[in-house]
Design a protein around this motif. Structure first.
Motif, PDB file in Angstrom:
ATOM      1  N   LEU A 149       0.832  -1.208   0.000  1.00  0.00           N
ATOM      2  CA  LEU A 149       0.000   0.000   0.000  1.00  0.00           C
ATOM      3  C   LEU A 149       0.872   1.266   0.000  1.00  0.00           C
ATOM      4  O   LEU A 149       0.608   2.220  -0.735  1.00  0.00           O
ATOM      5  CB  LEU A 149      -0.901  -0.013   1.246  1.00  0.00           C
ATOM      6  N   LEU A 150       1.917   1.246   0.835  1.00  0.00           N
ATOM      7  CA  LEU A 150       2.754   2.443   0.984  1.00  0.00           C
ATOM      8  C   LEU A 150       3.786   2.600  -0.127  1.00  0.00           C
ATOM      9  O   LEU A 150       4.352   3.688  -0.300  1.00  0.00           O
ATOM     10  CB  LEU A 150       3.481   2.409   2.339  1.00  0.00           C
ATOM     11  N   SER A 151       4.038   1.535  -0.882  1.00  0.00           N
ATOM     12  CA  SER A 151       5.134   1.562  -1.848  1.00  0.00           C
ATOM     13  C   SER A 151       5.047   2.700  -2.885  1.00  0.00           C
ATOM     14  O   SER A 151       6.049   3.374  -3.125  1.00  0.00           O
ATOM     15  CB  SER A 151       5.257   0.209  -2.563  1.00  0.00           C
ATOM     16  N   PRO A 152       3.873   2.983  -3.474  1.00  0.00           N
ATOM     17  CA  PRO A 152       3.848   4.055  -4.478  1.00  0.00           C
ATOM     18  C   PRO A 152       4.278   5.409  -3.912  1.00  0.00           C
ATOM     19  O   PRO A 152       4.976   6.171  -4.583  1.00  0.00           O
ATOM     20  CB  PRO A 152       2.375   4.082  -4.920  1.00  0.00           C
ATOM     21  N   LEU A 153       3.901   5.679  -2.659  1.00  0.00           N
ATOM     22  CA  LEU A 153       4.297   6.940  -2.027  1.00  0.00           C
ATOM     23  C   LEU A 153       5.788   6.920  -1.682  1.00  0.00           C
ATOM     24  O   LEU A 153       6.534   7.855  -1.999  1.00  0.00           O
ATOM     25  CB  LEU A 153       3.452   7.167  -0.762  1.00  0.00           C
ATOM     26  N   ALA A 154       6.228   5.838  -1.037  1.00  0.00           N
ATOM     27  CA  ALA A 154       7.638   5.730  -0.639  1.00  0.00           C
ATOM     28  C   ALA A 154       8.562   5.787  -1.858  1.00  0.00           C
ATOM     29  O   ALA A 154       9.657   6.347  -1.796  1.00  0.00           O
ATOM     30  CB  ALA A 154       7.862   4.429   0.133  1.00  0.00           C
ATOM     31  N   ALA A 155       8.102   5.231  -2.975  1.00  0.00           N
ATOM     32  CA  ALA A 155       8.920   5.199  -4.204  1.00  0.00           C
ATOM     33  C   ALA A 155       9.218   6.610  -4.706  1.00  0.00           C
ATOM     34  O   ALA A 155      10.246   6.836  -5.344  1.00  0.00           O
ATOM     35  CB  ALA A 155       8.198   4.404  -5.278  1.00  0.00           C
ATOM     36  N   ARG A 156       8.346   7.538  -4.419  1.00  0.00           N
ATOM     37  CA  ARG A 156       8.542   8.910  -4.906  1.00  0.00           C
ATOM     38  C   ARG A 156       9.569   9.668  -4.078  1.00  0.00           C
ATOM     39  O   ARG A 156      10.209  10.589  -4.573  1.00  0.00           O
ATOM     40  CB  ARG A 156       7.214   9.671  -4.879  1.00  0.00           C
ATOM     41  N   VAL A 157       9.719   9.269  -2.802  1.00  0.00           N
ATOM     42  CA  VAL A 157      10.594  10.044  -1.918  1.00  0.00           C
ATOM     43  C   VAL A 157      11.882   9.317  -1.511  1.00  0.00           C
ATOM     44  O   VAL A 157      12.817   9.953  -1.035  1.00  0.00           O
ATOM     45  CB  VAL A 157       9.856  10.505  -0.645  1.00  0.00           C
ATOM     46  N   ALA A 158      11.965   8.015  -1.688  1.00  0.00           N
ATOM     47  CA  ALA A 158      13.187   7.325  -1.266  1.00  0.00           C
ATOM     48  C   ALA A 158      13.367   5.948  -1.895  1.00  0.00           C
ATOM     49  O   ALA A 158      14.402   5.650  -2.481  1.00  0.00           O
ATOM     50  CB  ALA A 158      13.234   7.189   0.252  1.00  0.00           C
ATOM     51  N   THR A 159      12.362   5.083  -1.781  1.00  0.00           N
ATOM     52  CA  THR A 159      12.563   3.694  -2.207  1.00  0.00           C
ATOM     53  C   THR A 159      11.239   2.973  -2.396  1.00  0.00           C
ATOM     54  O   THR A 159      10.249   3.307  -1.737  1.00  0.00           O
ATOM     55  CB  THR A 159      13.381   2.925  -1.132  1.00  0.00           C
ATOM     56  N   ARG A 160      11.231   1.994  -3.265  1.00  0.00           N
ATOM     57  CA  ARG A 160      10.073   1.103  -3.345  1.00  0.00           C
ATOM     58  C   ARG A 160      10.124   0.114  -2.176  1.00  0.00           C
ATOM     59  O   ARG A 160      11.177  -0.171  -1.625  1.00  0.00           O
ATOM     60  CB  ARG A 160      10.106   0.338  -4.673  1.00  0.00           C
ATOM     61  N   LEU A 161       8.974  -0.404  -1.815  1.00  0.00           N
ATOM     62  CA  LEU A 161       8.886  -1.341  -0.686  1.00  0.00           C
ATOM     63  C   LEU A 161       8.373  -2.705  -1.134  1.00  0.00           C
ATOM     64  O   LEU A 161       8.205  -3.600  -0.309  1.00  0.00           O
ATOM     65  CB  LEU A 161       7.920  -0.781   0.376  1.00  0.00           C
ATOM     66  N   ASP A 162       8.092  -2.861  -2.433  1.00  0.00           N
ATOM     67  CA  ASP A 162       7.371  -4.051  -2.894  1.00  0.00           C
ATOM     68  C   ASP A 162       8.129  -4.837  -3.977  1.00  0.00           C
ATOM     69  O   ASP A 162       7.516  -5.576  -4.737  1.00  0.00           O
ATOM     70  CB  ASP A 162       5.996  -3.640  -3.440  1.00  0.00           C
ATOM     71  N   VAL A 163       9.452  -4.683  -4.022  1.00  0.00           N
ATOM     72  CA  VAL A 163      10.206  -5.348  -5.091  1.00  0.00           C
ATOM     73  C   VAL A 163      10.423  -6.828  -4.760  1.00  0.00           C
ATOM     74  O   VAL A 163      10.879  -7.167  -3.665  1.00  0.00           O
ATOM     75  CB  VAL A 163      11.569  -4.652  -5.314  1.00  0.00           C
ATOM     76  N   VAL A 164      10.112  -7.684  -5.695  1.00  0.00           N
ATOM     77  CA  VAL A 164      10.362  -9.124  -5.563  1.00  0.00           C
ATOM     78  C   VAL A 164      11.615  -9.430  -6.409  1.00  0.00           C
ATOM     79  O   VAL A 164      11.586  -9.341  -7.636  1.00  0.00           O
ATOM     80  CB  VAL A 164       9.153  -9.944  -6.057  1.00  0.00           C
ATOM     81  N   LEU A 165      12.703  -9.755  -5.732  1.00  0.00           N
ATOM     82  CA  LEU A 165      13.981  -9.933  -6.429  1.00  0.00           C
ATOM     83  C   LEU A 165      13.889 -11.023  -7.495  1.00  0.00           C
ATOM     84  O   LEU A 165      14.417 -10.881  -8.594  1.00  0.00           O
ATOM     85  CB  LEU A 165      15.086 -10.255  -5.414  1.00  0.00           C
ATOM     86  N   GLU A 166      13.214 -12.113  -7.163  1.00  0.00           N
ATOM     87  CA  GLU A 166      13.143 -13.242  -8.100  1.00  0.00           C
ATOM     88  C   GLU A 166      12.481 -12.811  -9.410  1.00  0.00           C
ATOM     89  O   GLU A 166      12.871 -13.261 -10.489  1.00  0.00           O
ATOM     90  CB  GLU A 166      12.375 -14.400  -7.467  1.00  0.00           C
ATOM     91  N   ASP A 167      11.486 -11.928  -9.338  1.00  0.00           N
ATOM     92  CA  ASP A 167      10.834 -11.438 -10.555  1.00  0.00           C
ATOM     93  C   ASP A 167      11.796 -10.551 -11.351  1.00  0.00           C
ATOM     94  O   ASP A 167      11.867 -10.629 -12.579  1.00  0.00           O
ATOM     95  CB  ASP A 167       9.569 -10.625 -10.207  1.00  0.00           C
ATOM     96  N   ALA A 168      12.524  -9.692 -10.637  1.00  0.00           N
ATOM     97  CA  ALA A 168      13.453  -8.780 -11.316  1.00  0.00           C
ATOM     98  C   ALA A 168      14.588  -9.541 -11.990  1.00  0.00           C
ATOM     99  O   ALA A 168      15.107  -9.121 -13.025  1.00  0.00           O
ATOM    100  CB  ALA A 168      14.001  -7.761 -10.326  1.00  0.00           C
ATOM    101  N   LEU A 169      14.964 -10.686 -11.403  1.00  0.00           N
ATOM    102  CA  LEU A 169      16.100 -11.460 -11.936  1.00  0.00           C
ATOM    103  C   LEU A 169      15.717 -12.422 -13.056  1.00  0.00           C
ATOM    104  O   LEU A 169      16.591 -12.928 -13.764  1.00  0.00           O
ATOM    105  CB  LEU A 169      16.701 -12.305 -10.803  1.00  0.00           C
ATOM    106  N   ASP A 170      14.425 -12.650 -13.195  1.00  0.00           N
ATOM    107  CA  ASP A 170      13.937 -13.700 -14.097  1.00  0.00           C
ATOM    108  C   ASP A 170      14.534 -13.566 -15.505  1.00  0.00           C
ATOM    109  O   ASP A 170      14.388 -12.537 -16.161  1.00  0.00           O
ATOM    110  CB  ASP A 170      12.403 -13.603 -14.161  1.00  0.00           C
ATOM    111  N   GLY A 171      15.235 -14.588 -15.953  1.00  0.00           N
ATOM    112  CA  GLY A 171      15.786 -14.618 -17.311  1.00  0.00           C
ATOM    113  C   GLY A 171      17.099 -13.882 -17.487  1.00  0.00           C
ATOM    114  O   GLY A 171      17.675 -13.905 -18.581  1.00  0.00           O
ATOM    115  N   LEU A 172      17.603 -13.222 -16.462  1.00  0.00           N
ATOM    116  CA  LEU A 172      18.881 -12.515 -16.588  1.00  0.00           C
ATOM    117  C   LEU A 172      20.045 -13.490 -16.370  1.00  0.00           C
ATOM    118  O   LEU A 172      19.886 -14.497 -15.676  1.00  0.00           O
ATOM    119  CB  LEU A 172      18.962 -11.356 -15.585  1.00  0.00           C
ATOM    120  N   PRO A 173      21.208 -13.184 -16.925  1.00  0.00           N
ATOM    121  CA  PRO A 173      22.337 -14.134 -16.843  1.00  0.00           C
ATOM    122  C   PRO A 173      23.069 -14.069 -15.503  1.00  0.00           C
ATOM    123  O   PRO A 173      24.243 -13.699 -15.430  1.00  0.00           O
ATOM    124  CB  PRO A 173      23.242 -13.672 -18.002  1.00  0.00           C
TER     125      PRO A 173
END
Ligand code: SAM
Length: 196
Positions: A149-173
């Motif tokens: 819930l807070l991630s969209p607001l936090a993302a604007r001022v400092a950091t996202r709170l909802d990142v799933v590393l496994e999704d971000a890494l999917d298919g990368l070497p």
């Protein structure tokens, strides 16, 4: 306010808020730097809180898109072979395969597109190089309703709170060498990746 402007506002206070809590986590992550002299990239180097923990053996490049944060890193580099570069972590201003190690401390979850940071790290790393991550990541399928819930607001001022590393890494070497809970009940994780 853009994320870049937010970090201009945060720069004078950043060290006081972040330094103490993250010191042992940084030391544990940076203990995995290569033993032999290497080209090391610090992505989103910020005020340079990692720099006092770095051995003098390596050649270091720190990249950050915020001049106020980057300016604070330079005095911390005394005794190190260190160059500070203004640039975007999602579109790094470096050639392919020119680093042996990428330090990704508190950057993958900060930017709007963490996958782009990982993709760029994979591009600039030599095969066999490693990426050292320290950040806040959700586990796949974990509800974490408040953080989402807070991630969209936090993302604007400092950091996202909802990142799933496994999704971000999917298919990368990258292969995962280790993935350890670092703090806050495993929300902060220390992850080592090998560039395949
Ligand atoms: C939470 S701070 C982390 C700083 C440092 N890595 C540390 O561990 O203390 C995030 C840093 O990333 C930088 N940053 C955010 N988005 C960026 C981008 N797209 N490209 C480059 N730097 C970025 C900010 O200016 C800030 O210095």
């Amino acid at each position: 306010m853009s994320l870049a402007s937010a970090y201009t506002v945060l720069a004078p206070f950043y060290d006081r808020v972040v330094s103490g809590a993250t010191r042992p986590l940084r030391q544990a992550s940076l203990a995995h730097l290569p033993a032999a002299p290497a080209d090391v990239l610090l992505v989103g180097v910020g005020t340079g809180l990692d720099l006092p923990h770095l051995p003098a053996a390596h050649r270091y490049t720190g990249v950050d898109f915020n001049a106020a944060m980057l300016a604070r890193s330079r005095p911390r580099a005394s005794g190190l072979d260190f160059v500070a570069v203004r640039g975007d972590a999602m579109k790094l201003p470096f050639a392919d395969a020119c680093f042996d190690c990428a330090v990704l401390h508190l950057i993958v979850a900060v930017v709007p597109d963490g996958r782009a940071v990982l993709q760029e790290a994979a591009r600039v790393l030599r095969p066999g190089g490693q990426a050292l991550l320290l950040d806040k990541f959700l586990r796949r399928g974990r509800p974490a309703p408040l953080r989402r819930l807070l991630s969209p607001l936090a993302a604007r001022v400092a950091t996202r709170l909802d990142v799933v590393l496994e999704d971000a890494l999917d298919g990368l070497p990258f292969g995962v060498v280790s993935d350890d809970a670092a703090a806050f009940g495993g929300w902060f994780r220390q992850v080592r990746l090998l560039r395949t």
